[in-house]
Design a protein around this motif. Structure first.
Motif, PDB file in Angstrom:
ATOM      1  N   UNK A 154      50.614  22.235 -12.993  1.00  0.00           N
ATOM      2  CA  UNK A 154      50.553  22.547 -11.561  1.00  0.00           C
ATOM      3  C   UNK A 154      51.742  23.448 -11.247  1.00  0.00           C
ATOM      4  N   UNK A 155      51.453  24.661 -10.805  1.00  0.00           N
ATOM      5  CA  UNK A 155      52.483  25.627 -10.454  1.00  0.00           C
ATOM      6  C   UNK A 155      53.384  25.035  -9.359  1.00  0.00           C
ATOM      7  N   UNK A 156      54.691  25.062  -9.558  1.00  0.00           N
ATOM      8  CA  UNK A 156      55.690  24.567  -8.603  1.00  0.00           C
ATOM      9  C   UNK A 156      55.414  23.125  -8.164  1.00  0.00           C
ATOM     10  N   UNK A 157      54.970  22.296  -9.084  1.00  0.00           N
ATOM     11  CA  UNK A 157      54.610  20.902  -8.776  1.00  0.00           C
ATOM     12  C   UNK A 157      55.746  20.142  -8.109  1.00  0.00           C
ATOM     13  N   UNK A 158      56.964  20.428  -8.504  1.00  0.00           N
ATOM     14  CA  UNK A 158      58.116  19.705  -7.950  1.00  0.00           C
ATOM     15  C   UNK A 158      58.333  19.982  -6.463  1.00  0.00           C
ATOM     16  N   UNK A 159      57.693  21.032  -5.927  1.00  0.00           N
ATOM     17  CA  UNK A 159      57.835  21.373  -4.511  1.00  0.00           C
ATOM     18  C   UNK A 159      56.737  20.783  -3.644  1.00  0.00           C
ATOM     19  N   UNK A 160      55.703  20.225  -4.254  1.00  0.00           N
ATOM     20  CA  UNK A 160      54.563  19.695  -3.501  1.00  0.00           C
ATOM     21  C   UNK A 160      54.895  18.297  -2.990  1.00  0.00           C
ATOM     22  N   UNK A 161      54.699  18.101  -1.688  1.00  0.00           N
ATOM     23  CA  UNK A 161      55.003  16.824  -1.049  1.00  0.00           C
ATOM     24  C   UNK A 161      53.708  16.051  -0.803  1.00  0.00           C
ATOM     25  N   UNK A 162      53.726  14.787  -1.198  1.00  0.00           N
ATOM     26  CA  UNK A 162      52.614  13.863  -0.984  1.00  0.00           C
ATOM     27  C   UNK A 162      52.975  12.962   0.191  1.00  0.00           C
ATOM     28  N   UNK A 163      52.130  12.957   1.213  1.00  0.00           N
ATOM     29  CA  UNK A 163      52.343  12.102   2.378  1.00  0.00           C
ATOM     30  C   UNK A 163      51.274  11.020   2.389  1.00  0.00           C
ATOM     31  N   UNK A 164      51.723   9.777   2.521  1.00  0.00           N
ATOM     32  CA  UNK A 164      50.793   8.651   2.610  1.00  0.00           C
ATOM     33  C   UNK A 164      51.219   7.747   3.757  1.00  0.00           C
ATOM     34  N   UNK A 165      50.400   6.749   4.004  1.00  0.00           N
ATOM     35  CA  UNK A 165      50.603   5.835   5.124  1.00  0.00           C
ATOM     36  C   UNK A 165      50.632   4.398   4.597  1.00  0.00           C
ATOM     37  N   UNK A 166      51.091   3.481   5.415  1.00  0.00           N
ATOM     38  CA  UNK A 166      51.074   2.073   5.015  1.00  0.00           C
ATOM     39  C   UNK A 166      49.646   1.629   4.715  1.00  0.00           C
ATOM     40  N   UNK A 167      49.492   0.697   3.761  1.00  0.00           N
ATOM     41  CA  UNK A 167      48.160   0.147   3.491  1.00  0.00           C
ATOM     42  C   UNK A 167      47.567  -0.445   4.775  1.00  0.00           C
ATOM     43  N   UNK A 168      46.303  -0.175   5.014  1.00  0.00           N
ATOM     44  CA  UNK A 168      45.617  -0.699   6.183  1.00  0.00           C
ATOM     45  C   UNK A 168      45.668   0.185   7.407  1.00  0.00           C
ATOM     46  N   UNK A 169      46.611   1.129   7.465  1.00  0.00           N
ATOM     47  CA  UNK A 169      46.749   1.998   8.644  1.00  0.00           C
ATOM     48  C   UNK A 169      45.483   2.820   8.864  1.00  0.00           C
ATOM     49  N   UNK A 170      45.053   3.526   7.839  1.00  0.00           N
ATOM     50  CA  UNK A 170      43.861   4.378   7.959  1.00  0.00           C
ATOM     51  C   UNK A 170      42.623   3.512   8.184  1.00  0.00           C
ATOM     52  N   UNK A 171      42.486   2.432   7.424  1.00  0.00           N
ATOM     53  CA  UNK A 171      41.313   1.559   7.563  1.00  0.00           C
ATOM     54  C   UNK A 171      41.192   0.991   8.969  1.00  0.00           C
ATOM     55  N   UNK A 172      42.300   0.606   9.576  1.00  0.00           N
ATOM     56  CA  UNK A 172      42.272   0.075  10.942  1.00  0.00           C
ATOM     57  C   UNK A 172      41.861   1.147  11.940  1.00  0.00           C
ATOM     58  N   UNK A 173      42.339   2.363  11.743  1.00  0.00           N
ATOM     59  CA  UNK A 173      41.970   3.461  12.637  1.00  0.00           C
ATOM     60  C   UNK A 173      40.500   3.825  12.479  1.00  0.00           C
ATOM     61  N   UNK A 174      40.000   3.780  11.245  1.00  0.00           N
ATOM     62  CA  UNK A 174      38.601   4.126  10.959  1.00  0.00           C
ATOM     63  C   UNK A 174      37.646   3.187  11.701  1.00  0.00           C
ATOM     64  N   UNK A 175      38.038   1.939  11.872  1.00  0.00           N
ATOM     65  CA  UNK A 175      37.186   0.965  12.565  1.00  0.00           C
ATOM     66  C   UNK A 175      36.863   1.382  13.990  1.00  0.00           C
ATOM     67  N   UNK A 176      37.665   2.264  14.573  1.00  0.00           N
ATOM     68  CA  UNK A 176      37.467   2.677  15.963  1.00  0.00           C
ATOM     69  C   UNK A 176      36.667   3.972  16.085  1.00  0.00           C
ATOM     70  N   UNK A 177      36.379   4.646  14.982  1.00  0.00           N
ATOM     71  CA  UNK A 177      35.774   5.980  15.046  1.00  0.00           C
ATOM     72  C   UNK A 177      34.423   5.992  15.739  1.00  0.00           C
ATOM     73  N   UNK A 178      34.275   7.013  16.557  1.00  0.00           N
ATOM     74  CA  UNK A 178      33.017   7.298  17.241  1.00  0.00           C
ATOM     75  C   UNK A 178      32.747   8.785  17.073  1.00  0.00           C
ATOM     76  N   UNK A 179      31.665   9.271  17.627  1.00  0.00           N
ATOM     77  CA  UNK A 179      31.384  10.706  17.560  1.00  0.00           C
ATOM     78  C   UNK A 179      32.364  11.471  18.455  1.00  0.00           C
ATOM     79  N   UNK A 180      32.734  10.893  19.583  1.00  0.00           N
ATOM     80  CA  UNK A 180      33.732  11.493  20.481  1.00  0.00           C
ATOM     81  C   UNK A 180      34.889  10.512  20.576  1.00  0.00           C
ATOM     82  N   UNK A 181      36.109  10.998  20.305  1.00  0.00           N
ATOM     83  CA  UNK A 181      37.285  10.141  20.181  1.00  0.00           C
ATOM     84  C   UNK A 181      38.440  10.673  21.016  1.00  0.00           C
ATOM     85  N   UNK A 182      39.249   9.748  21.489  1.00  0.00           N
ATOM     86  CA  UNK A 182      40.467  10.099  22.208  1.00  0.00           C
ATOM     87  C   UNK A 182      41.636   9.501  21.443  1.00  0.00           C
ATOM     88  N   UNK A 183      42.654  10.328  21.195  1.00  0.00           N
ATOM     89  CA  UNK A 183      43.799   9.861  20.415  1.00  0.00           C
ATOM     90  C   UNK A 183      45.095  10.435  20.952  1.00  0.00           C
TER      91      UNK A 183
END
Length: 179
Positions: free
Chosen positions: A122-151
Motif C-alpha cells: 500500500x503506497x504511503x500506508x503509514x500515512x493512512x488513518x483508520x477511524x473507528x467507533x466504540x462497539x455498539x455505536x453504529x449498531x445503535x444508530x442503525x436501529x433508528x434508520x428510516x428513509x428520511x432522517x434527522x441528525x
C-alpha cells in the motif's frame, strides 16, 4: 444511482468544533441492495467528519473505481480519498497514489481491518488513518434508520455526539495508523 437502490435522506446539523466546521446539510445516500445499514451510516459519518469544500459521495458499494467519499479542489485534483468499511489493499494503494491523503472509516473491528492489510503493498500506508467507533455505536444508530432522517453530529475533543431520529449516542473517534 444503482438499480434497485433505496434512497435515504439525512438532514444533518454538523458542529465539528475540533475542525471549526459548522454546517446544515441535506445528504442523499443511495443504499445498494447488497449494502448494509451499518455501511450506509458509516458512509454518512465519514462524509460529515470529513466535510470540506469539494467533498462528494460516490454510489457507495456500486462505485468500483471511486472511493466512498472524495474531496477535490477546484481544478479536479484529488485532495482526499476516503474509504468505508474494510477496503482491500489494492483500493488503498490506488487511492494513496491518486490523492494527497487517504482515510478509512470503519464500522468493523479495527484490529481485523488492520490484520487483513498487514504485509500488503500500500503506497504511503503509514500515512493512512483508520477511524473507528466504540462497539455498539453504529449498531445503535442503525436501529433508528428510516428513509428520511434527522441528525445532529457534534465533535469536540475527539468525541462524537450523534443524535439521530431522537436517539442520543456518543463515541470517541478512535484514530490510528492503518499499519
Amino acid at each position: 444511482m444503482a438499480i434497485g437502490a433505496t434512497v435515504h435522506v439525512f438532514d444533518v446539523t454538523l458542529a465539528d468544533i475540533d475542525r471549526g466546521v459548522y454546517e446544515d446539510l441535506t445528504v442523499r445516500l443511495a443504499r445498494h441492495p447488497s449494502e448494509t445499514d451499518a455501511f450506509l451510516l458509516t458512509r454518512l459519518l465519514a462524509y460529515c467528519l470529513e466535510y470540506d469544500e469539494g467533498i462528494a459521495l460516490s454510489d457507495g458499494i456500486a462505485a468500483t473505481d471511486k472511493p466512498a467519499v472524495s474531496i477535490m479542489d477546484a481544478t479536479g485534483h484529488a485532495l482526499a480519498w476516503i474509504e468505508v468499511g474494510a477496503p482491500d489493499a489494492a483500493r488503498l494503494h490506488t487511492g494513496s497514489k491518486s490523492a494527497e491523503r487517504v482515510a478509512v472509516y470503519t464500522h468493523r473491528d479495527p484490529r481485523k481491518v488492520r490484520a487483513a492489510l498487514a504485509g500488503k503493498k500500500i503506497h504511503r500506508a503509514e500515512e493512512i488513518v483508520l477511524t473507528s467507533f466504540d462497539p455498539g455505536f453504529i449498531d445503535s444508530a442503525v436501529e433508528t434508520l428510516e428513509r428520511r432522517n434527522t441528525a445532529t453530529l457534534s465533535v469536540t475533543e475527539g468525541q462524537a455526539y450523534l443524535e439521530i431520529n431522537g436517539r442520543s449516542l456518543s463515541s470517541p473517534l478512535h484514530r490510528e495508523p492503518i499499519v
